[in-house]
Motif scaffolding. Structure first.
Motif, short mmCIF file in Angstrom:
data_model
loop_
_atom_site.label_atom_id
_atom_site.label_comp_id
_atom_site.label_asym_id
_atom_site.label_seq_id
_atom_site.Cartn_x
_atom_site.Cartn_y
_atom_site.Cartn_z
N ALA A 32 15.45 1.99 -33.07
CA ALA A 32 14.83 2.31 -31.80
C ALA A 32 14.46 1.05 -31.04
O ALA A 32 14.60 -0.06 -31.52
N GLU A 33 13.99 1.25 -29.82
CA GLU A 33 13.60 0.15 -28.96
C GLU A 33 12.37 -0.56 -29.50
O GLU A 33 11.55 0.04 -30.16
N CYS A 34 12.25 -1.86 -29.20
CA CYS A 34 11.08 -2.64 -29.64
C CYS A 34 9.80 -2.13 -28.99
O CYS A 34 9.78 -1.83 -27.80
N PRO A 35 8.70 -2.10 -29.75
CA PRO A 35 7.41 -1.94 -29.09
C PRO A 35 7.09 -3.24 -28.33
O PRO A 35 7.51 -4.32 -28.75
N ARG A 36 6.39 -3.13 -27.24
CA ARG A 36 6.02 -4.31 -26.45
C ARG A 36 4.79 -4.94 -27.10
O ARG A 36 3.71 -4.36 -27.09
N ILE A 37 4.97 -6.15 -27.65
CA ILE A 37 3.93 -6.82 -28.43
C ILE A 37 3.36 -8.00 -27.67
O ILE A 37 4.10 -8.79 -27.09
N ILE A 38 2.05 -8.14 -27.69
CA ILE A 38 1.39 -9.36 -27.24
C ILE A 38 0.78 -10.04 -28.46
O ILE A 38 0.01 -9.43 -29.21
N SER A 39 1.16 -11.29 -28.68
CA SER A 39 0.64 -12.09 -29.79
C SER A 39 -0.40 -13.05 -29.24
O SER A 39 -0.08 -13.92 -28.42
N GLN A 40 -1.63 -12.93 -29.71
CA GLN A 40 -2.70 -13.71 -29.13
C GLN A 40 -3.05 -14.96 -29.93
O GLN A 40 -4.13 -15.54 -29.76
N SER A 41 -2.13 -15.42 -30.80
CA SER A 41 -2.30 -16.69 -31.50
C SER A 41 -0.93 -17.14 -31.99
O SER A 41 -0.11 -16.30 -32.41
N PRO A 42 -0.64 -18.45 -31.96
CA PRO A 42 0.69 -18.93 -32.36
C PRO A 42 1.12 -18.53 -33.77
O PRO A 42 2.28 -18.24 -34.00
N TYR A 43 0.17 -18.52 -34.72
CA TYR A 43 0.57 -18.19 -36.09
C TYR A 43 1.03 -16.74 -36.19
O TYR A 43 1.89 -16.40 -37.02
N ILE A 44 0.47 -15.87 -35.34
CA ILE A 44 0.90 -14.47 -35.32
C ILE A 44 2.33 -14.38 -34.79
O ILE A 44 3.16 -13.63 -35.33
N ALA A 54 10.88 -11.30 -32.85
CA ALA A 54 10.37 -12.14 -31.76
C ALA A 54 10.78 -11.59 -30.40
O ALA A 54 10.08 -11.78 -29.40
N ARG A 55 11.92 -10.91 -30.36
CA ARG A 55 12.41 -10.34 -29.10
C ARG A 55 11.46 -9.27 -28.55
O ARG A 55 11.53 -8.92 -27.36
N CYS A 56 10.57 -8.73 -29.42
CA CYS A 56 9.65 -7.68 -28.99
C CYS A 56 8.40 -8.25 -28.33
O CYS A 56 7.62 -7.50 -27.73
N ILE A 57 8.17 -9.57 -28.46
CA ILE A 57 6.97 -10.18 -27.89
C ILE A 57 7.14 -10.35 -26.38
O ILE A 57 8.12 -10.93 -25.92
N VAL A 58 6.18 -9.84 -25.61
CA VAL A 58 6.26 -9.93 -24.14
C VAL A 58 5.21 -10.86 -23.56
O VAL A 58 5.25 -11.21 -22.38
N GLY A 59 4.22 -11.28 -24.38
CA GLY A 59 3.18 -12.19 -23.90
C GLY A 59 2.54 -12.92 -25.05
O GLY A 59 2.48 -12.39 -26.17
N VAL A 60 2.07 -14.15 -24.79
CA VAL A 60 1.47 -14.99 -25.82
C VAL A 60 0.27 -15.74 -25.25
O VAL A 60 0.12 -15.87 -24.04
N SER A 61 -0.55 -16.29 -26.14
CA SER A 61 -1.70 -17.07 -25.71
C SER A 61 -1.24 -18.39 -25.09
O SER A 61 -0.09 -18.80 -25.24
N ARG A 62 -2.17 -19.06 -24.42
CA ARG A 62 -1.82 -20.33 -23.75
C ARG A 62 -1.47 -21.43 -24.75
O ARG A 62 -0.91 -22.46 -24.36
#
Length: 277
Positions: A32-44, A54-62
């Motif tokens: 199925a399609e990727c869930p839209r993931i936001i990772s709020q820390s680089p180690y995550i 990784a293709r499912c990540i749509v946003g990350v911390s600064r």
């Protein structure tokens, strides 16, 4: 009209949440399609990448190097930026307070907080939690393989050397002490970590007990494992008296608990094999 668009937006979020629940069913994630993931820390982000998603990540911390929209910091997530990305799943570090994480999670999205810095068992629990939240059905098998791999990589000719683990390339270095994942990792590799403090100790110039050189001398290490930022040209030898050698290691392999430890242990094994030659 505004109410109609708002209703459509809410319906869209609920539809994605329903899809995420379906994805969590064993064996269905890959189809199925990727869930839209936001990772709020680089180690995550690195754990999600290790899972092949990784293709499912749509946003990350600064602080993240991934070329994606930024969603604030680890402890201060940007709730409007997060909402604009319409995530299905947010993964926060334990350094984000529970209340802040809750307020930053938009309606219709799921969120979890994960640790990883308080020992090997906690690190593997973090990796399992991330995998299960995304819906990776074989996460237990993957973790068993990872556990075997890092323990094999930790077998090296350490000779039981007395060491300190230090970020020795900045103006305010810090030491990894008892209870940290790095302390356990380096101890598992056969070294004797002589830091006598719990958790992480930061040495700030001018602060009480901030003289890192005196502290190092008193602990009498045979070697300092210095976690060096790749942007730094060299580590600062002034942190130790003459006669205490410094072994530089890539910080990015050791400061992100999880799969990067494999590269870190390989680097340490290669360098310690030729140490003193």
């Amino acid at each position: 009209m505004n109410r109609m668009w708002a209703w459509r937006g809410m319906a869209s979020r609920h539809l994605r949440l329903l899809l995420l629940c379906v994805l969590c069913s064993p064996g269905l994630l890959q189809a199925a399609e990727c869930p839209r993931i936001i990772s709020q820390s680089p180690y995550i982000s690195r754990v999600v990448d290790w899972l092949g998603l990784a293709r499912c990540i749509v946003g990350v911390s600064r602080y993240d190097a991934m070329p994606l929209p930024h969603t604030g910091g680890v402890i201060d997530p940007d709730a409007p930026a997060i909402a604009d990305l319409e995530p299905d799943l947010l993964i926060f570090s334990e350094w984000t307070s529970e209340d802040v994480a809750r307020k930053a999670t938009p309606p219709g999205a799921a969120s979890i907080r994960v640790g990883g810095f308080r020992g090997i068992a906690g690190m593997e629990e973090m990796m399992r939690d991330v995998g299960r939240a995304i819906g990776v059905s074989d996460i237990d098998r993957r973790l068993a393989a990872f556990d075997t791999d890092w323990r094999a990589a930790a077998k090296m000719d350490s000779r039981g050397r007395r060491v300190l683990i230090l970020s020795a390339c900045g103006p305010a270095p810090y030491s990894y002490g008892k209870g940290t994942t790095l302390h356990e990792l380096i101890s598992a590799a056969g070294f004797q970590v002589v830091a006598d403090h719990d958790s992480i100790r930061n040495f700030k110039p001018g602060a009480p007990n901030g003289d890192v050189a005196a502290w190092i001398t008193a602990r009498e290490p045979e070697l300092i494992l210095a976690l060096q930022d790749r942007r730094a040209t060299s580590c600062n030898p002034a942190v130790a008296k003459p006669g205490i050698p410094i072994l530089p290691l890539a910080a990015e392999h050791f400061t992100h608990p999880g799969p990067d430890f494999l590269a870190g242990l390989r680097e340490l094994r290669e360098k310690i094999a030729t140490y003193g030659e």
